[in-house]
Design an enzyme around this catalytic site. Structure first.
Site, short mmCIF file in Angstrom:
data_model
loop_
_atom_site.label_atom_id
_atom_site.label_comp_id
_atom_site.label_asym_id
_atom_site.label_seq_id
_atom_site.Cartn_x
_atom_site.Cartn_y
_atom_site.Cartn_z
N GLU A 138 -10.81 -8.80 8.22
CA GLU A 138 -10.28 -9.90 7.41
C GLU A 138 -10.01 -9.45 5.98
OE1 GLU A 138 -13.18 -9.59 8.75
OE2 GLU A 138 -14.78 -10.09 7.36
N LYS A 146 3.02 3.78 6.33
CA LYS A 146 4.07 2.80 6.04
C LYS A 146 5.28 3.49 5.39
CE LYS A 146 2.18 -1.09 7.42
NZ LYS A 146 2.66 -1.67 8.69
N TYR A 179 -3.25 4.44 5.62
CA TYR A 179 -2.38 3.27 5.87
C TYR A 179 -1.07 3.32 5.07
CZ TYR A 179 -1.24 -1.76 6.07
OH TYR A 179 -0.62 -2.97 6.24
N ALA A 220 -9.31 -10.56 1.71
CA ALA A 220 -10.11 -11.29 0.72
C ALA A 220 -10.08 -12.83 0.84
CB ALA A 220 -9.71 -10.84 -0.68
N CYS A 237 0.83 -1.22 0.00
CA CYS A 237 0.00 0.00 0.00
C CYS A 237 0.86 1.26 0.00
CB CYS A 237 -0.93 0.02 1.21
SG CYS A 237 -2.20 -1.24 1.10
N1 LIG Z 1 -1.65 -9.34 6.33
C1 LIG Z 1 -1.25 -8.70 5.25
O1 LIG Z 1 -1.68 -9.06 4.15
C2 LIG Z 1 -0.30 -7.54 5.32
C3 LIG Z 1 0.04 -6.89 4.12
C4 LIG Z 1 0.93 -5.82 4.19
C5 LIG Z 1 1.48 -5.44 5.39
N2 LIG Z 1 1.13 -6.09 6.54
C6 LIG Z 1 1.73 -5.65 7.81
O2 LIG Z 1 2.19 -6.76 8.56
C7 LIG Z 1 2.04 -6.52 9.95
C8 LIG Z 1 1.26 -7.64 10.59
O3 LIG Z 1 -0.01 -7.76 9.97
P1 LIG Z 1 -1.08 -8.90 10.33
O4 LIG Z 1 -1.74 -9.30 9.08
O5 LIG Z 1 -0.45 -9.93 11.17
O6 LIG Z 1 -2.13 -8.03 11.16
P2 LIG Z 1 -2.89 -8.37 12.52
O7 LIG Z 1 -3.93 -7.32 12.68
O8 LIG Z 1 -3.32 -9.80 12.55
O9 LIG Z 1 -1.75 -8.17 13.61
C9 LIG Z 1 -1.31 -6.91 14.07
C10 LIG Z 1 -1.26 -6.97 15.58
O10 LIG Z 1 -0.74 -5.73 16.07
C11 LIG Z 1 -1.37 -5.47 17.29
N3 LIG Z 1 -1.27 -4.07 17.66
C12 LIG Z 1 -1.91 -3.00 17.11
N4 LIG Z 1 -1.56 -1.89 17.76
C13 LIG Z 1 -0.69 -2.25 18.73
C14 LIG Z 1 0.00 -1.53 19.72
N5 LIG Z 1 -0.13 -0.21 19.87
N6 LIG Z 1 0.81 -2.22 20.58
C15 LIG Z 1 0.94 -3.57 20.46
N7 LIG Z 1 0.30 -4.30 19.54
C16 LIG Z 1 -0.50 -3.64 18.68
C17 LIG Z 1 -2.82 -5.88 17.06
O11 LIG Z 1 -3.49 -6.10 18.31
C18 LIG Z 1 -2.65 -7.12 16.22
O12 LIG Z 1 -2.70 -8.30 17.01
C19 LIG Z 1 1.38 -5.14 10.07
O13 LIG Z 1 2.36 -4.17 10.26
C20 LIG Z 1 0.73 -4.96 8.72
O14 LIG Z 1 0.55 -3.60 8.40
C21 LIG Z 1 0.25 -7.14 6.52
#
Ligand SMILES: NC(=O)c1ccc[n+]([C@@H]2O[C@H](COP(=O)([O-])OP(=O)(O)OC[C@H]3O[C@@H](n4cnc5c(N)ncnc54)[C@H](O)[C@@H]3O)[C@@H](O)[C@H]2O)c1
Length: 329
Positions: free
Chosen positions: A187, A149, A145, A189, A116
């Site tokens: 969630e 990043k 978002y 897709a 993103c």
């Molecule tokens: N899942 C994807 O497809 C995807 C794609 C691009 C980037 N990311 C990045 O990867 C990372 C993990 O994503 P994910 O899919 O596991 O998301 P997720 O939402 O399952 O996990 C993120 C976790 O961070 C925790 N969190 C949020 N704010 C917090 C804080 N202030 N202190 C402590 N914990 C906190 C949330 O409670 C959550 O459990 C994120 O940085 C996300 O932006 C994910």
């Protein structure tokens, strides 16, 4: 090592990966209460603290040699288009975590960026050219978002250039797999489609609602490739302070994704399209030339294989919830 966001999908799986690899001193952190974590890995120190607070970050990073910062307030398109302020406020997490890691003398710091962060003007057609690392600039990131990043990436780059802390930045493209969000609005897709197919079977509705016209395209990386990639990127000094794609290059349309899940579930549903629902950019794919060049590897789990495992896990959760058992959605 410290892993933040470990109550969530990717970081929880990362803690499990390192534990299985034999690491004994892993500190997993999330602001969610422990009962709500997807994975609690035995033998891993699991604590509930808020990474957007400076004093918590100092406690979190004490004694850490490697810090993996994956905590973020995030979700699928429905979440990031609606809650831009919450997404932007994740800037506090990386700002405090990277400083605390630096003060604690951490040797390596990992930041989970996202596709993103790329210029949205390059993603207006479903038949997209895959995004290469230089496509983030001139910058026109996804509102909220994506800008968070991009800015956090810049922090990582300057902590290396100005202060000499080794930082590593991966731009994840959609990640999916077991132990992730599958209901409730955050969630993404693949999980949403698995759940909707299960609901259609369960209720006998015979229909499935699809956001947009189903022609938007994406690539999806299986979680096992993601955690392997994080490890490889973090330990490759050629990638110091250099953003790199971590994603699959197998492009599919949302319609094709639904075909695949239907095939796994053994059903055929009538599709109802919702043109006004959040749909994100028209197309997005990962150009893996750079990662292949540097790591001689790229995420390679076929989507059919990863989706089958994901569908099985979501079905299990769905069935348990129906029986009245408490599950994390
Ligand atoms: N899942 C994807 O497809 C995807 C794609 C691009 C980037 N990311 C990045 O990867 C990372 C993990 O994503 P994910 O899919 O596991 O998301 P997720 O939402 O399952 O996990 C993120 C976790 O961070 C925790 N969190 C949020 N704010 C917090 C804080 N202030 N202190 C402590 N914990 C906190 C949330 O409670 C959550 O459990 C994120 O940085 C996300 O932006 C994910």
């Amino acid at each position: 090592m410290v892993i933040t966001g470990a109550g969530g999908f990717i970081a929880g799986n990362l803690a499990l990966y390192f534990k299985k690899k034999g690491f004994t001193r892993i500190r997993a952190v999330d602001k969610k209460p422990l009962a709500e974590w997807y994975l609690r890995v035995p033998g891993v120190e699991s604590i509930c603290l808020d990474c957007s607070q400076e004093d918590h970050c100092r406690r979190i990073c004490q004694g850490a040699s490697e810090v993996y910062n994956l905590a973020a307030d995030m979700g699928g398109m429905g979440f990031i288009e609606r809650f831009r302020v919450e997404c932007l406020r994740s800037i506090l997490i990386n700002t405090h975590m990277i400083e605390a890691a630096y003060q604690a003398g951490a040797r390596r710091y990992f930041f989970s960026s996202s596709a993103c962060a790329y210029n949205i003007l390059l993603q207006q057609d479903p038949h997209v050219r895959a995004l290469k690392e230089s496509d983030a600039y001139p910058a026109m990131a996804e509102r909220g978002y994506g800008w968070e990043k991009l800015m956090s990436e810049i922090f990582c780059q300057e902590y290396w250039h100005e202060r000499g802390m080794k930082t590593f930045i991966a731009r994840f493209h959609n990640v999916y797999g077991p132990h992730g969000t599958w209901d409730g609005g955050r969630e993404k897709a693949p999980a949403a489609i698995c759940r909707k197919v299960l609901e259609a079977i369960d209720t006998g509705s015979g229909t499935i609602q699809i956001w947009g016209d189903g022609r938007q395209t994406r690539s999806f990386m299986y979680i096992e490739d993601c955690v392997k990639g994080i490890d490889r990127i973090m330990h490759c000094d050629k990638l110091l302070a250099t953003p790199i794609n971590l994603g699959s290059s197998e492009l599919v349309s949302i319609n094709a994704l639904v075909d695949k899940v239907e095939r796994i579930a053994g059903v055929k549903l009538q599709r109802v399209y919702e043109p006004s629902a959040p749909r994100g950019v028209a197309g997005r794919n990962s150009d893996n030339t750079f990662i292949q060049q540097v790591l001689k590897w790229e995420p390679d789990t076929p989507l059919d294989k990863g989706l089958a495992a994901t569908y099985r896990w979501i079905k299990q959760q769905y069935d348990e919830r129906k029986k009245g058992k408490r599950v994390v959605e």
